[in-house]
Design an enzyme around this catalytic site. Structure first.
Site, mmCIF file in Angstrom:
data_model
loop_
_atom_site.group_PDB
_atom_site.id
_atom_site.type_symbol
_atom_site.label_atom_id
_atom_site.label_comp_id
_atom_site.label_asym_id
_atom_site.label_seq_id
_atom_site.Cartn_x
_atom_site.Cartn_y
_atom_site.Cartn_z
ATOM 1 N N CYS A 101 11.140 -70.020 -36.120
ATOM 2 C CA CYS A 101 11.731 -68.916 -36.863
ATOM 3 C C CYS A 101 12.473 -67.950 -35.954
ATOM 4 C CB CYS A 101 10.652 -68.166 -37.638
ATOM 5 S SG CYS A 101 10.093 -69.122 -39.034
ATOM 6 N N HIS A 102 11.798 -67.422 -34.924
ATOM 7 C CA HIS A 102 12.446 -66.459 -34.055
ATOM 8 C C HIS A 102 12.253 -66.780 -32.594
ATOM 9 C CE1 HIS A 102 11.240 -64.378 -37.843
ATOM 10 N NE2 HIS A 102 12.550 -64.222 -37.878
ATOM 11 N N GLY A 103 11.790 -68.003 -32.287
ATOM 12 C CA GLY A 103 11.783 -68.456 -30.898
ATOM 13 C C GLY A 103 10.593 -68.057 -30.058
#
Lengths: 686, 151
Positions: B115-117
């Site tokens: 999703c956001h690393g």
């Protein structure tokens, strides 16, 4: 209810009621005789538009609730049943879903109008705060409504937003468990969201009554920001404001109808056509467009609790506006500095919306932080500062004077700015899709695209043959019943042919009187049977991978179109990403390029995100032969199966476009009539 | 006082009901099918739980990291059960915004959240990315060398 009630009924029945419950007098004094400033522009029609939208949402919502099932195992299917089987169910669903977006669009216009013209200033502070409360209730309602279809985005959006409350120290986790009614988002959560989603709009209606009451106590603001002093300043609400509102409403309805009939999925997310799966997170979780600016603010702050506080503060700060901006001049028309900063603020909001849909990496994070600071600075620093240092231009003496003066046609450019801004936000909701995908599926031409598109019957029948002979060995099509093959707007089989088609299948039924299950030939009412009895059997037969049900695949897959293409798409009605993708996948199998590592059991596909697909190439030249002489080639198969799957995903498309045309013709004529009537009514007032 | 007391049932009903609590009762997981280097995902209380049979290399790597350099400092030893050091049991929910990280991905041979690393190591500790905390450990114990009870 300012102004004396001069209602003198002559009708004896009305007189009788009026003496016991003066409701006619109330309506008369509030909406007929009510004095409204004569210099109002079209930004003032959005109050009426909002009232209409609330009524429409409640009406369509209550009707949808008659057919919807708020249970985690049944919700998704019940929504598909509404869209496919309920008479005009597709229309009601589209009205409600697009209606939510229209409702928020109108409320943002309404709020920006209030900001620009100083409608929150004394004596309208309570009116403004009531509006902020309505806005908060709307956001809660919209959030819970989006969870109800129980798609992937519904579920994961609910997970992310309810998880926000865990940021509260000490009690956070308990609050989240309380909200969930379990240990994660699940059936109890869905059930209570349905209950509250049904309740909140009626609370909104109650606060709207207070809002209109507060409005009528103070009287409406106007573009000059000068209060009405004499009778020359105002006109009676009916017929002047009534007809102007009707014209505004009819234009708005045209815009609304464009979404309902021609672009129903433009503002949505393809992932929400995938049933919720707690074990698989979508690559990009994106809220609906109207939450994007606040989502951007939330993600801008690296600290979890601070981010949550910032997000809520961004809304709550609105309530303090009357005390932040204490400038004596009400309307920004006469405040040159405030006017410029207002438009900068609008751009800040639009850009925050755009960022809310981007992955939070690199430059997007920096931009988000800068813009968050700008957002708060506008309210907390700039407006108080301007109140002290700005020298406003002189305001007109009265509304009557303002009407006589000439002012420039800035309205048109503002409308353009809004349209572009709106397009940016709407399209940015699509931008979150597959940034990693380099190969974009080529755009093919489809018979069903455009406002007059229809399914090619021959293509549908060939697609059905391909499905039956090849795809059905692994893929279910469980939302399609054999009777659908004889439905109008479909493959065009007769009822007898559909029944014959069905009887070829063996359907499990029972229990019989002995208590046993048994097989029987299929009937038109049966649905296409699944090739596997359950998910585990499907995985075991396919190397661990789960072949998805194909009923909705043409709507559940999409790809980024990029800027500014997605703006043009809105006007050209481009929404064929799904079929383009399906066709591309089928033809996209290639030899693995050198240096690329494929996990075991996968195949290289040019268009599949990540390039490693578990499905071996399903179709090759000559595999399926057609009776109508169409070439037995892979591109032909890809085209036909994609057409067939588009129909499977949206069997009511032709009815939708057909009714859309009729509605558009009507609305355009109606808007024209309203326009000319308005001009006639107002001829003496300008 | 009576007002508050009469409100309590209305608030309390929102908490998980008896059947939900019962469905969330402890589960037993057999570890024998999980070979070294493999992991499985089970669901408990609606949450995905990764059970990872770490290789010696993964355990050594996890233990050689200076604890003070971690965003959420914790020793690997504190996150496993003594005598069963190769078994990592974590709740597979990213502590950022709730997505499910993918096992055996990322630079630390641990977990990677798409999703956001956010990236976690082979001990489930956050190493880089926006997540604030390590992957939480559910309550569990070994009932035998090859079986654990979660919950």
């Amino acid at each position: 209810m300012s102004g004396p009630s001069d209602f003198q009924p002559t009708n004896p029945v009305i007189k009788w009621i009026e003496r016991r419950l003066p409701i006619f007098g109330l309506v008369h004094s509030s909406f007929v005789a009510y004095p409204t400033p004569r210099n109002l522009n079209y930004w003032w029609t959005f109050g009426a538009i909002l009232s209409m939208m609330l009524g429409l949402q409640i009406l369509t919502g209550v009707i949808l609730a008659m057919h919807y099932t708020p249970n985690a195992d049944l919700a998704f299917r019940s929504v598909e049943a509404i869209v496919r089987d309920v008479n005009y169910g597709w229309l009601l669903r589209n009205m409600h879903a697009a209606g939510a977006s229209m409702f928020f669009l109108a409320v943002y216009v309404h709020m920006f109008r209030g900001l620009y013209y100083g409608s929150y200033k004394e004596p309208r502070e309570v009116l403004w705060i009531l509006g902020v409360i309505i806005y908060l209730l709307m956001m809660a309602t919209g959030f819970m409504g989006y969870v109800l279809p129980w798609g992937q985005m519904s579920f994961w959006g609910a997970t992310v937003i309810t998880n926000l409350f865990s940021a509260i120290p000490y009690v956070g986790d308990s609050i989240v468990t309380l909200l969930w009614g379990g240990y994660s988002v699940g059936n109890p959560t869905l059930n209570r969201f349905f209950s509250l989603h049904y309740l909140l709009p009626f609370l909104i209606a109650g606060v709207v009554v207070l809002h209109v009451w507060a409005l009528h106590v103070a009287g409406q603001n106007n573009p000059a920001g000068v209060e009405a002093k004499t009778e020359k300043d105002t006109v009676p609400f009916t017929p002047y404001a009534t007809i102007k509102d009707m014209f505004g409403v009819s234009c708005f309805l045209i815009f609304y109808a464009w979404f309902i009939f021609y672009m129903p999925n433009y503002l949505g997310d393809a992932d929400n056509y995938i049933p919720a799966n707690p074990g698989v997170t979508p690559a990009h979780i994106v809220p609906e467009w109207y939450y994007l600016p606040f989502y951007a603010i939330l993600r801008s702050i690296p600290n979890k609790l601070a981010g949550v506080i910032a997000m809520f503060s961004a809304i709550v700060v609105l309530a303090f506006l009357p005390w932040l901006d204490t400038a004596k001049t009400r309307s920004s028309k006469y405040r040159p500095l405030a006017k410029q900063f207002f438009w900068i603020f609008v751009v800040v909001c639009v850009l925050l919306g755009y960022l809310g849909a981007q992955p939070p990496e690199g430059i997007y994070v920096i931009a988000g932080r800068i813009l968050t600071v700008c957002y708060f600075a506008y309210f907390l620093i700039l407006l108080p500062l301007l109140s002290r240092i700005e020298t406003p231009r002189p305001v007109p003496n009265s509304i009557a004077d303002d009407v006589l003066a000439k002012y420039g046609k800035k309205a048109a450019s503002i409308v353009v700015a809004f349209v572009v801004a709106g397009g940016l936000i709407a399209g940015s909701a699509q931008n979150a899709r597959a940034q990693e995908q380099e190969a974009v599926p080529p755009s093919q031409s489809w018979s069903f695209s455009g406002p007059f598109g229809k399914y090619d019957r021959g293509s549908l029948q060939r697609g059905l043959k391909i499905y039956k002979e090849v795809c059905s060995n692994c893929h279910a099509l469980s939302y399609i019943a054999f009777r659908n093959l004889a439905d109008p707007g479909g493959p065009g089989y007769s009822v007898a042919q559909a029944a014959a088609f069905a009887s070829d299948y063996k359907i499990k039924d029972g229990p019989n009187d002995a208590g046993d299950m048994f097989d029987r030939p299929g009937r038109p009412a049966d649905y296409f049977p699944s090739p596997f009895p359950n998910e585990q059997a499907a995985r075991a037969a396919n190397g661990g991978g789960l072949p998805p049900d194909l009923s909705l695949i043409a709507k559940a897959r999409s790809y980024e179109r990029g800027f500014p293409q997605f703006i043009f798409d809105f006007f050209t009605q481009f929404q064929e990403q799904g079929p383009n993708y399906v066709s591309a996948i089928l033809q996209g199998y290639q030899k693995k390029p050198a240096g690329v590592d494929l996990p075991e059991g996968t195949y290289y596909n040019k268009y599949f995100p990540g390039h490693a697909i578990k499905m071996p190439q399903p179709l090759t030249n000559g595999q399926v032969t057609f009776d109508d002489g169409s070439p037995a080639t892979l591109p032909q198969y890809a085209h036909d199966i994609a057409t067939f799957l588009m129909w499977a995903a949206e069997p009511q498309m032709e009815a939708r476009k057909h009714l859309g045309l009729q509605v558009f013709v009507f609305l355009i004529i109606f808007a024209g009539l309203m326009y000319f009537t308005k001009k006639k009514v107002w001829a003496d007032a300008h | 006082m009576g007002g508050v007391a009469s409100l309590w049932p209305f608030v309390s009903q929102m908490n998980p009901d008896a059947s939900t609590i019962a469905a969330g009762a402890p589960i037993e997981v057999d570890l024998t099918p999980i070979a070294s280097g493999q992991d499985i995902k089970v669901f408990w209380r609606g949450k995905p739980i990764y059970i990872m049979n770490r290789t010696k290399k993964q355990v050594d790597e996890a233990r050689s990291v200076p604890v003070s350099s971690l965003p959420d400092p914790a020793t690997d030893q504190s996150r496993v059960k003594e005598g069963h050091d190769q078994w990592l049991v974590v709740i597979g929910i990213c502590t950022h915004l709730g997505c499910i990280p993918i096992a055996h991905e990322g630079n630390y041979d641990g977990f990677f959240c798409p999703c956001h690393g956010s990236q976690y190591d082979a001990s489930g500790r956050i190493r880089q990315g926006p997540a604030p905390a390590n992957l939480p450990i559910p309550p569990y114990q070994f009932v035998s060398d090859t079986k654990i009870q979660i919950g």
